[in-house]
Design a protein around this motif. Sequence first.
Motif, PDB file in Angstrom:
ATOM      1  N   LEU A 333       0.845   0.680 -39.476  1.00 14.39           N
ATOM      2  CA  LEU A 333       0.721   0.769 -38.015  1.00 14.39           C
ATOM      3  C   LEU A 333       1.998   1.310 -37.393  1.00 14.39           C
ATOM      4  O   LEU A 333       1.963   2.144 -36.477  1.00 14.39           O
ATOM      5  CB  LEU A 333       0.408  -0.617 -37.433  1.00 14.39           C
ATOM      6  CG  LEU A 333      -0.967  -1.199 -37.754  1.00 14.39           C
ATOM      7  CD1 LEU A 333      -1.104  -2.593 -37.141  1.00 14.39           C
ATOM      8  CD2 LEU A 333      -2.075  -0.299 -37.247  1.00 14.39           C
ATOM      9  N   TRP A 334       3.127   0.827 -37.891  1.00 13.63           N
ATOM     10  CA  TRP A 334       4.427   1.238 -37.355  1.00 13.63           C
ATOM     11  C   TRP A 334       4.671   2.728 -37.597  1.00 13.63           C
ATOM     12  O   TRP A 334       5.140   3.443 -36.717  1.00 13.63           O
ATOM     13  CB  TRP A 334       5.519   0.387 -37.993  1.00 13.63           C
ATOM     14  CG  TRP A 334       6.884   0.613 -37.450  1.00 13.63           C
ATOM     15  CD1 TRP A 334       7.239   0.804 -36.152  1.00 13.63           C
ATOM     16  CD2 TRP A 334       8.097   0.671 -38.203  1.00 13.63           C
ATOM     17  NE1 TRP A 334       8.598   0.967 -36.043  1.00 13.63           N
ATOM     18  CE2 TRP A 334       9.139   0.893 -37.294  1.00 13.63           C
ATOM     19  CE3 TRP A 334       8.393   0.531 -39.562  1.00 13.63           C
ATOM     20  CZ2 TRP A 334      10.479   0.990 -37.692  1.00 13.63           C
ATOM     21  CZ3 TRP A 334       9.718   0.621 -39.959  1.00 13.63           C
ATOM     22  CH2 TRP A 334      10.741   0.852 -39.036  1.00 13.63           C
ATOM     23  N   LEU A 335       4.355   3.213 -38.790  1.00 15.27           N
ATOM     24  CA  LEU A 335       4.548   4.635 -39.098  1.00 15.27           C
ATOM     25  C   LEU A 335       3.668   5.514 -38.214  1.00 15.27           C
ATOM     26  O   LEU A 335       4.115   6.560 -37.716  1.00 15.27           O
ATOM     27  CB  LEU A 335       4.235   4.896 -40.576  1.00 15.27           C
ATOM     28  CG  LEU A 335       5.257   4.375 -41.587  1.00 15.27           C
ATOM     29  CD1 LEU A 335       4.761   4.603 -43.015  1.00 15.27           C
ATOM     30  CD2 LEU A 335       6.611   5.033 -41.382  1.00 15.27           C
ATOM     31  N   VAL A 336       2.435   5.083 -38.016  1.00 12.78           N
ATOM     32  CA  VAL A 336       1.525   5.877 -37.189  1.00 12.78           C
ATOM     33  C   VAL A 336       2.004   5.928 -35.750  1.00 12.78           C
ATOM     34  O   VAL A 336       2.083   7.011 -35.135  1.00 12.78           O
ATOM     35  CB  VAL A 336       0.088   5.297 -37.259  1.00 12.78           C
ATOM     36  CG1 VAL A 336      -0.803   5.955 -36.209  1.00 12.78           C
ATOM     37  CG2 VAL A 336      -0.498   5.515 -38.645  1.00 12.78           C
ATOM     38  N   ILE A 337       2.356   4.777 -35.183  1.00 10.10           N
ATOM     39  CA  ILE A 337       2.743   4.746 -33.773  1.00 10.10           C
ATOM     40  C   ILE A 337       4.105   5.409 -33.551  1.00 10.10           C
ATOM     41  O   ILE A 337       4.335   6.076 -32.539  1.00 10.10           O
ATOM     42  CB  ILE A 337       2.734   3.296 -33.222  1.00 10.10           C
ATOM     43  CG1 ILE A 337       2.797   3.319 -31.692  1.00 10.10           C
ATOM     44  CG2 ILE A 337       3.885   2.480 -33.780  1.00 10.10           C
ATOM     45  CD1 ILE A 337       2.624   1.958 -31.065  1.00 10.10           C
ATOM     46  N   SER A 338       5.025   5.272 -34.505  1.00  8.43           N
ATOM     47  CA  SER A 338       6.362   5.851 -34.328  1.00  8.43           C
ATOM     48  C   SER A 338       6.346   7.371 -34.511  1.00  8.43           C
ATOM     49  O   SER A 338       6.928   8.106 -33.700  1.00  8.43           O
ATOM     50  CB  SER A 338       7.359   5.207 -35.287  1.00  8.43           C
ATOM     51  OG  SER A 338       6.963   5.366 -36.629  1.00  8.43           O
ATOM     52  N   THR A 339       5.678   7.852 -35.570  1.00  8.98           N
ATOM     53  CA  THR A 339       5.634   9.303 -35.784  1.00  8.98           C
ATOM     54  C   THR A 339       4.749   9.992 -34.749  1.00  8.98           C
ATOM     55  O   THR A 339       5.085  11.062 -34.235  1.00  8.98           O
ATOM     56  CB  THR A 339       5.125   9.632 -37.199  1.00  8.98           C
ATOM     57  OG1 THR A 339       3.854   8.993 -37.414  1.00  8.98           O
ATOM     58  CG2 THR A 339       6.103   9.153 -38.255  1.00  8.98           C
ATOM     59  N   GLY A 340       3.609   9.371 -34.430  1.00  7.90           N
ATOM     60  CA  GLY A 340       2.710   9.963 -33.440  1.00  7.90           C
ATOM     61  C   GLY A 340       3.364  10.070 -32.073  1.00  7.90           C
ATOM     62  O   GLY A 340       3.310  11.128 -31.425  1.00  7.90           O
ATOM     63  N   SER A 341       3.998   8.983 -31.622  1.00  2.61           N
ATOM     64  CA  SER A 341       4.646   9.013 -30.296  1.00  2.61           C
ATOM     65  C   SER A 341       5.834   9.959 -30.295  1.00  2.61           C
ATOM     66  O   SER A 341       6.089  10.644 -29.297  1.00  2.61           O
ATOM     67  CB  SER A 341       5.093   7.597 -29.907  1.00  2.61           C
ATOM     68  OG  SER A 341       6.017   7.074 -30.851  1.00  2.61           O
ATOM     69  N   LEU A 342       6.569  10.035 -31.410  1.00  7.60           N
ATOM     70  CA  LEU A 342       7.711  10.955 -31.478  1.00  7.60           C
ATOM     71  C   LEU A 342       7.272  12.411 -31.340  1.00  7.60           C
ATOM     72  O   LEU A 342       7.884  13.188 -30.610  1.00  7.60           O
ATOM     73  CB  LEU A 342       8.450  10.751 -32.804  1.00  7.60           C
ATOM     74  CG  LEU A 342       9.669  11.661 -33.032  1.00  7.60           C
ATOM     75  CD1 LEU A 342      10.708  11.478 -31.936  1.00  7.60           C
ATOM     76  CD2 LEU A 342      10.287  11.381 -34.409  1.00  7.60           C
ATOM     77  N   LEU A 343       6.192  12.778 -32.022  1.00  5.66           N
ATOM     78  CA  LEU A 343       5.686  14.149 -31.932  1.00  5.66           C
ATOM     79  C   LEU A 343       5.255  14.490 -30.514  1.00  5.66           C
ATOM     80  O   LEU A 343       5.543  15.583 -30.008  1.00  5.66           O
ATOM     81  CB  LEU A 343       4.517  14.328 -32.900  1.00  5.66           C
ATOM     82  CG  LEU A 343       4.872  14.333 -34.400  1.00  5.66           C
ATOM     83  CD1 LEU A 343       3.603  14.346 -35.249  1.00  5.66           C
ATOM     84  CD2 LEU A 343       5.756  15.530 -34.730  1.00  5.66           C
ATOM     85  N   VAL A 344       4.583  13.531 -29.860  1.00 10.05           N
ATOM     86  CA  VAL A 344       4.144  13.766 -28.485  1.00 10.05           C
ATOM     87  C   VAL A 344       5.346  13.890 -27.561  1.00 10.05           C
ATOM     88  O   VAL A 344       5.399  14.795 -26.696  1.00 10.05           O
ATOM     89  CB  VAL A 344       3.210  12.628 -28.016  1.00 10.05           C
ATOM     90  CG1 VAL A 344       2.888  12.796 -26.525  1.00 10.05           C
ATOM     91  CG2 VAL A 344       1.930  12.627 -28.822  1.00 10.05           C
ATOM     92  N   ILE A 345       6.329  13.020 -27.722  1.00  7.40           N
ATOM     93  CA  ILE A 345       7.516  13.043 -26.861  1.00  7.40           C
ATOM     94  C   ILE A 345       8.294  14.342 -27.041  1.00  7.40           C
ATOM     95  O   ILE A 345       8.774  14.943 -26.058  1.00  7.40           O
ATOM     96  CB  ILE A 345       8.418  11.812 -27.176  1.00  7.40           C
ATOM     97  CG1 ILE A 345       7.749  10.549 -26.648  1.00  7.40           C
ATOM     98  CG2 ILE A 345       9.808  11.986 -26.561  1.00  7.40           C
ATOM     99  CD1 ILE A 345       8.400   9.271 -27.135  1.00  7.40           C
ATOM    100  N   LEU A 346       8.440  14.812 -28.267  1.00  2.00           N
ATOM    101  CA  LEU A 346       9.175  16.047 -28.524  1.00  2.00           C
ATOM    102  C   LEU A 346       8.523  17.251 -27.843  1.00  2.00           C
ATOM    103  O   LEU A 346       9.208  18.205 -27.466  1.00  2.00           O
ATOM    104  CB  LEU A 346       9.259  16.298 -30.037  1.00  2.00           C
ATOM    105  CG  LEU A 346      10.243  15.428 -30.814  1.00  2.00           C
ATOM    106  CD1 LEU A 346      10.072  15.639 -32.309  1.00  2.00           C
ATOM    107  CD2 LEU A 346      11.675  15.741 -30.384  1.00  2.00           C
ATOM    108  N   HIS A 347       7.225  17.199 -27.652  1.00  2.00           N
ATOM    109  CA  HIS A 347       6.523  18.355 -27.074  1.00  2.00           C
ATOM    110  C   HIS A 347       6.203  18.196 -25.591  1.00  2.00           C
ATOM    111  O   HIS A 347       5.776  19.173 -24.951  1.00  2.00           O
ATOM    112  CB  HIS A 347       5.193  18.583 -27.831  1.00  2.00           C
ATOM    113  CG  HIS A 347       5.392  19.113 -29.218  1.00  2.00           C
ATOM    114  ND1 HIS A 347       5.544  18.286 -30.315  1.00  2.00           N
ATOM    115  CD2 HIS A 347       5.491  20.385 -29.677  1.00  2.00           C
ATOM    116  CE1 HIS A 347       5.714  19.035 -31.394  1.00  2.00           C
ATOM    117  NE2 HIS A 347       5.682  20.304 -31.045  1.00  2.00           N
ATOM    118  N   THR A 348       6.398  16.995 -25.039  1.00  2.00           N
ATOM    119  CA  THR A 348       6.028  16.793 -23.633  1.00  2.00           C
ATOM    120  C   THR A 348       7.156  16.240 -22.772  1.00  2.00           C
ATOM    121  O   THR A 348       7.248  16.572 -21.581  1.00  2.00           O
ATOM    122  CB  THR A 348       4.828  15.838 -23.510  1.00  2.00           C
ATOM    123  OG1 THR A 348       5.154  14.561 -24.080  1.00  2.00           O
ATOM    124  CG2 THR A 348       3.615  16.414 -24.229  1.00  2.00           C
ATOM    125  N   ALA A 349       7.991  15.352 -23.322  1.00  2.00           N
ATOM    126  CA  ALA A 349       8.998  14.680 -22.481  1.00  2.00           C
ATOM    127  C   ALA A 349      10.254  15.518 -22.315  1.00  2.00           C
ATOM    128  O   ALA A 349      10.624  16.274 -23.191  1.00  2.00           O
ATOM    129  CB  ALA A 349       9.353  13.333 -23.123  1.00  2.00           C
TER     130      ALA A 349
END
Length: 349
Positions: A333-349
């Motif tokens: 769960l931690w790997l999914v939420i951390s990598t998924g949110s990181l990818l989204v943040i890198l492309h949107t935030a």
Amino acid sequence: MLVAHSTLPPPAAEPLLAEKIQPIKNTGFLRLMQVPHALVGQVFTWQQVVFGLFFVFCLTPWASPPIALALGLVLAQTVGNPFPTHTKQLTHKLLQFSVIGLGFGMNAHAAVQAGKQGIAFTVVSIFGTLGLGFLVGKWLGLGRRVVHLISCGTAICGGSAIAAIGPVLGAKDEEISVGLGTVFVLNALALFAFPPIGHALHLSQNQFGLWCAIAIHDTSSVVGAAATYGNQALEVATTVKLARALWIIPVAIGTALAFKQPGAKIKIPYFIFGFVGAMLLNTFVPAAKPLGPPLVGLAKIGLTVTLFFIGAGLSAKVVLGAGIKPYILGILLWLVISTGSLLVILHTA
């Protein structure tokens, strides 16, 4: 003159001990550390002395949240924590007061902006984590309550969510312990791993604060990791994480309905409103501004001590007692939420 005793002090001397000494069950080095001694009318053990030295160091400017957590972990794996009951009780209260104190260093306008930015991440990640946790837990053959506790701890706010959801869920003490142990171990890893990863990826203060708030379980580790990265990261991380923590309430209600627990009491994290009040005072009341720096300084010290207490509670028994399957669930769960949110943040935030 130092005098060693082979038995515990008489009842009249017991109030001098911060916590009643546990019976000695070990031999060798650990037994030596737990033997009571008397000096100038005071009774102590070397185990308590080591704890005291580490504690005092955590009050100094040289201690940081990761160092404090590391010291606690070293203590837990070597001489042990001589005050487990006290540190467990103090951790929760100290974290709450520290978070409120941090509010005196934050601006309400910036916090609202950070909260708006993080709300979409919050909604998607919470429900996505709960759904994924159910599927993975079923695949692993874990009990439904343990799965839900670990999923809630990962999705919302770590130990606070587990402590709030557990009674609503009707979970047994051992199930709550498994959830807490899994989440706290992963919290410790995140506190050490996230800042170097953030620097390696050249994350901005805003990006790193947002990532911490979404991908690290417990508020203490979120604030600790963000504080080492920078003040802006700390402001974003704290605001988004506390807004996320309010989801304890609707998730607890949903839990009571899903697990058919009518009349279950729901613990509301009231300290979050204290944080908001402190932030509003700092933003809109000029007379409160001079209080900001010293209160924030005390809050950061309180957070450092909190992480030392958490580390001191992570003994090998706690770490290994959960078994391997809860860690597999927690790590996935931690790997999914951390990598998924990181990818989204890198492309949107």
